[in-house]
Design a protein around this motif. Structure first.
Motif, PDB file in Angstrom:
ATOM      1  N   GLY A  28     -48.347   4.547 -28.722  1.00 31.30           N
ATOM      2  CA  GLY A  28     -48.866   5.857 -29.080  1.00 31.30           C
ATOM      3  C   GLY A  28     -48.865   6.864 -27.945  1.00 31.30           C
ATOM      4  N   ARG A  29     -48.215   6.535 -26.841  1.00 30.53           N
ATOM      5  CA  ARG A  29     -48.216   7.420 -25.683  1.00 30.53           C
ATOM      6  C   ARG A  29     -46.922   8.231 -25.608  1.00 30.53           C
ATOM      7  NH1 ARG A  29     -49.759   2.551 -21.466  1.00 30.53           N
ATOM      8  NH2 ARG A  29     -51.736   1.918 -22.459  1.00 30.53           N
ATOM      9  N   GLN A  38     -52.086   9.779 -24.144  1.00 33.71           N
ATOM     10  CA  GLN A  38     -52.225   9.161 -25.465  1.00 33.71           C
ATOM     11  C   GLN A  38     -51.998  10.250 -26.494  1.00 33.71           C
ATOM     12  OE1 GLN A  38     -53.089   5.667 -25.495  1.00 33.71           O
ATOM     13  NE2 GLN A  38     -52.147   5.860 -27.508  1.00 33.71           N
ATOM     14  N   PRO A  41     -52.942   7.909 -31.941  1.00 32.12           N
ATOM     15  CA  PRO A  41     -53.756   6.697 -31.815  1.00 32.12           C
ATOM     16  C   PRO A  41     -52.912   5.469 -31.463  1.00 32.12           C
ATOM     17  CG  PRO A  41     -54.433   7.949 -33.731  1.00 32.12           C
ATOM     18  CD  PRO A  41     -53.180   8.607 -33.212  1.00 32.12           C
ATOM     19  N   ARG A 247     -52.914  14.449 -33.186  1.00 27.07           N
ATOM     20  CA  ARG A 247     -53.371  14.446 -31.794  1.00 27.07           C
ATOM     21  C   ARG A 247     -54.887  14.394 -31.690  1.00 27.07           C
ATOM     22  NH1 ARG A 247     -48.203  16.921 -30.821  1.00 27.07           N
ATOM     23  NH2 ARG A 247     -48.638  18.745 -32.096  1.00 27.07           N
ATOM     24  N   THR A 250     -56.986  10.938 -31.717  1.00 25.80           N
ATOM     25  CA  THR A 250     -57.081   9.976 -30.613  1.00 25.80           C
ATOM     26  C   THR A 250     -58.522   9.875 -30.133  1.00 25.80           C
ATOM     27  OG1 THR A 250     -56.531  11.714 -29.017  1.00 25.80           O
ATOM     28  CG2 THR A 250     -54.713  10.346 -29.835  1.00 25.80           C
TER      29      THR A 250
END
Length: 300
Positions: A28-29, A38, A41, A247, A250
């Protein structure tokens, strides 16, 4: 009925913004302006921010439909979003986006509009140096107005683009315009963007408001006060909820991105009904929806 007026989808990030690469990595990065962040998620471990995962989140949070906008930091997602709109027309209205940063965008925009695949066009104006009311842009708005497409528009926080937007509104009074990020609500002068909603064809959506108030975190009392202030200024019927999915989730769950509003005593039940769904249904032209049942958590 709940409608998300500001969300994003992509299969992979692979682009360059302001000379810096943005790339999906793992878990997820993404590489984002020189650092690994990140982006989504971690359970979306393959980096695919796909419609299937979003629909699962929407059903869990009992969100009926969503508007999918675009941003340069995700790369152009026109082909994928056309597929999404064709496959789930009752759940999504999607925006096309030309590369407004490059010469020749007019022909690209015309092709996207004429394709019939998109309900609107997205312009992340806060990342543009050129005027939003240039002759090329004005030709795009004219065609959008003719075809009945809406404009999803985010503006720079310093408000230097406001005269340009006023020019667009004057020249294209039938063009539906949704101003994103709640006018960059945590910046000085944000209410000047909110005032644009005094025009009949302009709405304000709150995509990213939990990101902008991230420092105070849930239940975001500053965000609630800002929504109340904007409603008192232009009327609750001019405001729409947006999440900025994925976004923003997260830090919180998707349901949390709106239930801080649903649980707040600062708005009446009727104001919540309008803000969370009815205004967006009217503005974007969504139809009727089937009820989404509540599925309780195993831990309840």
């Amino acid at each position: 009925m709940i409608i998300d007026a500001h969300s994003h989808l992509w299969l992979s990030q692979d682009t360059v913004v302001d000379g810096q690469p943005i790339r999906t990595t793992t878990r997820g990065r993404s590489i984002f302006f020189g650092e690994e962040v990140q982006m989504i998620p971690p359970f979306l471990y393959d980096g695919r921010n796909c419609a299937e995962a979003f629909i699962a989140n929407m059903d869990y949070a009992q969100v009926n439909a969503a508007v999918v906008v675009q941003e340069f930091i995700d790369g152009l997602q026109n082909d994928y979003l056309a597929e999404v709109a064709a496959r789930w027309p009752e759940r999504f209205k999607v925006c096309g986006m030309a590369d407004w940063r490059k010469p020749g965008f007019l022909q690209q925009a015309i092709a996207l509009i004429e394709s019939g695949s998109y309900s609107g066009m997205a312009i992340p104006g806060h990342r543009l140096q050129s005027p939003l009311d240039s002759p090329e842009f004005m030709q795009v708005y004219s065609l959008m107005e003719q075809k009945g497409l809406f404009l999803s528009l985010c503006l720079h926080e310093d408000n230097h683009q406001l005269p340009e937007v006023e020019h667009i509104i004057d020249e294209h009074p039938a063009l539906k315009i949704a101003i994103g990020h709640f006018g960059m609500v945590t910046s000085e002068g944000w209410l000047e963007q909110i005032k644009l909603a005094r025009h009949q064809n302009v709405m304000i959506e709150s995509g990213g408001i939990t990101w902008l108030f991230n420092s105070e975190f849930y239940p975001y009392p500053g965000a609630v006060r800002a929504i109340r202030q904007a409603a008192d200024m232009v009327g609750i019927e001019k405001l729409m909820w947006g999440s900025d999915y994925p976004r923003t989730i997260t830090a919180i769950t998707y349901r949390m991105s709106y239930d801080f509003i649903a649980k707040s005593p600062a708005l009446t039940d009727e104001e919540k009904r309008l803000f969370l769904g009815e205004n967006a249904r009217r503005f974007y032209g969504f139809g009727d929806f089937e009820d989404i049942p509540y599925i309780k958590n195993m831990s309840e």
